[in-house]
Motif scaffolding. Sequence first.
Motif, PDB file in Angstrom:
ATOM      1  N   UNK A  37       0.833  -1.192   0.000  1.00  0.00           N
ATOM      2  CA  UNK A  37       0.000   0.000   0.000  1.00  0.00           C
ATOM      3  C   UNK A  37       0.871   1.247   0.000  1.00  0.00           C
ATOM      4  N   UNK A  38       0.584   2.142  -0.851  1.00  0.00           N
ATOM      5  CA  UNK A  38       1.341   3.380  -0.891  1.00  0.00           C
ATOM      6  C   UNK A  38       0.402   4.528  -1.229  1.00  0.00           C
ATOM      7  N   UNK A  39       0.287   5.452  -0.302  1.00  0.00           N
ATOM      8  CA  UNK A  39      -0.619   6.581  -0.529  1.00  0.00           C
ATOM      9  C   UNK A  39       0.074   7.670  -1.330  1.00  0.00           C
ATOM     10  N   UNK A  40      -0.616   8.192  -2.312  1.00  0.00           N
ATOM     11  CA  UNK A  40      -0.106   9.362  -3.008  1.00  0.00           C
ATOM     12  C   UNK A  40      -0.497  10.581  -2.170  1.00  0.00           C
ATOM     13  N   UNK A  41       0.216  11.664  -2.351  1.00  0.00           N
ATOM     14  CA  UNK A  41      -0.074  12.831  -1.514  1.00  0.00           C
ATOM     15  C   UNK A  41      -1.459  13.408  -1.796  1.00  0.00           C
ATOM     16  N   UNK A  42      -1.882  13.293  -3.065  1.00  0.00           N
ATOM     17  CA  UNK A  42      -3.231  13.765  -3.396  1.00  0.00           C
ATOM     18  C   UNK A  42      -4.278  12.979  -2.625  1.00  0.00           C
ATOM     19  N   UNK A  43      -4.037  11.664  -2.518  1.00  0.00           N
ATOM     20  CA  UNK A  43      -4.966  10.809  -1.788  1.00  0.00           C
ATOM     21  C   UNK A  43      -4.910  11.114  -0.292  1.00  0.00           C
ATOM     22  N   UNK A  44      -3.721  11.452   0.153  1.00  0.00           N
ATOM     23  CA  UNK A  44      -3.559  11.787   1.562  1.00  0.00           C
ATOM     24  C   UNK A  44      -4.413  13.005   1.928  1.00  0.00           C
ATOM     25  N   UNK A  45      -4.405  13.982   1.044  1.00  0.00           N
ATOM     26  CA  UNK A  45      -5.240  15.167   1.279  1.00  0.00           C
ATOM     27  C   UNK A  45      -6.707  14.776   1.422  1.00  0.00           C
TER      28      UNK A  45
END
Lengths: 217, 86
Positions: B1-9
């Motif tokens: 699993x790796x979150x992109x920063x856009x998804x983090x927002x």
Amino acid sequence: MIDRTNEQWLADLTGKPDVQAPALEDLRYRLQRGIFYYLSRERSDLTHLSGQELGQMAEDLAQDATLRVMDNLDSFRGDSRFTTWATKIAVRLAISDLRRSRYKDFSLDGLTAEGEVLPSAGDTFPTHTAPTPENATERADVMMKIERALREALTERQYQALSAVALQDVPLEIVAERLGTNRNALYKLLHDARRKLRQHLEAQGLSTDYMLKLFEE
Amino acid sequence: MSLHEGELHKLIDCIVTSHYDDCLDCETCARELDCLAERVAMGAKINDLLPEVATHLCCCRDCFEEFEALVAILRAENSGQLDGIG
């Protein structure tokens, strides 16, 4: 088209055939107008369709909505105008139809805490929000903690639902169908997931205010 | 699993908008939607009318989309924009 009070609508729609038929036609026509307006003026994703195509969609949806209104007449409480209540039913039916069509190929397969979250568009920061080196390290640390929180705080089902709804913007209705549940139950599941995640992060000193500030800098 | 920063927002937004109090569910929200939409279409503010429904609409995109659609149609109807349709 006759203007009717709520009582007249109910009486006519449940009346003898010679009274019911024109009331049904009035109702269908009203719903069709509203749906056509919504499809043609409020849906930027449907601008590629011609007026004729939108008209046909509105006609079909209004037909279905009229039947649904008739099936639910007993639940009309009279808090609003009858036509508003009927339009609410039509709107829900139309939007559901559009959601199902748009997400017909959507699958929850692969949305696991161990798998890769699907890449999203625009996942880089705009230049004006690019972090400083110190800030970048802090952000990376927080991101790691958030990813760990997703794995540790949520059940697999909560993770799938949250990923689809919050990260991929998939409508609850669609996710609920894929999970074999209903929208209401899914909303509650998501509500619990969000609270658990928030509490888990706060227990590690990561308040929402701190995260917001860190990633907005 | 790796979150992109856009998804983090998006994830942070979603956590921020969660509320601790007992949540109103979609069914209850839907029951209030026609009455609420009528008043909002006439210029009232949701928060002044039914704050708990307003809170639900902030957290539930599906209900919010349906509410907005209903208000848009009612406003069009009130302003006579539906008269030329059909």
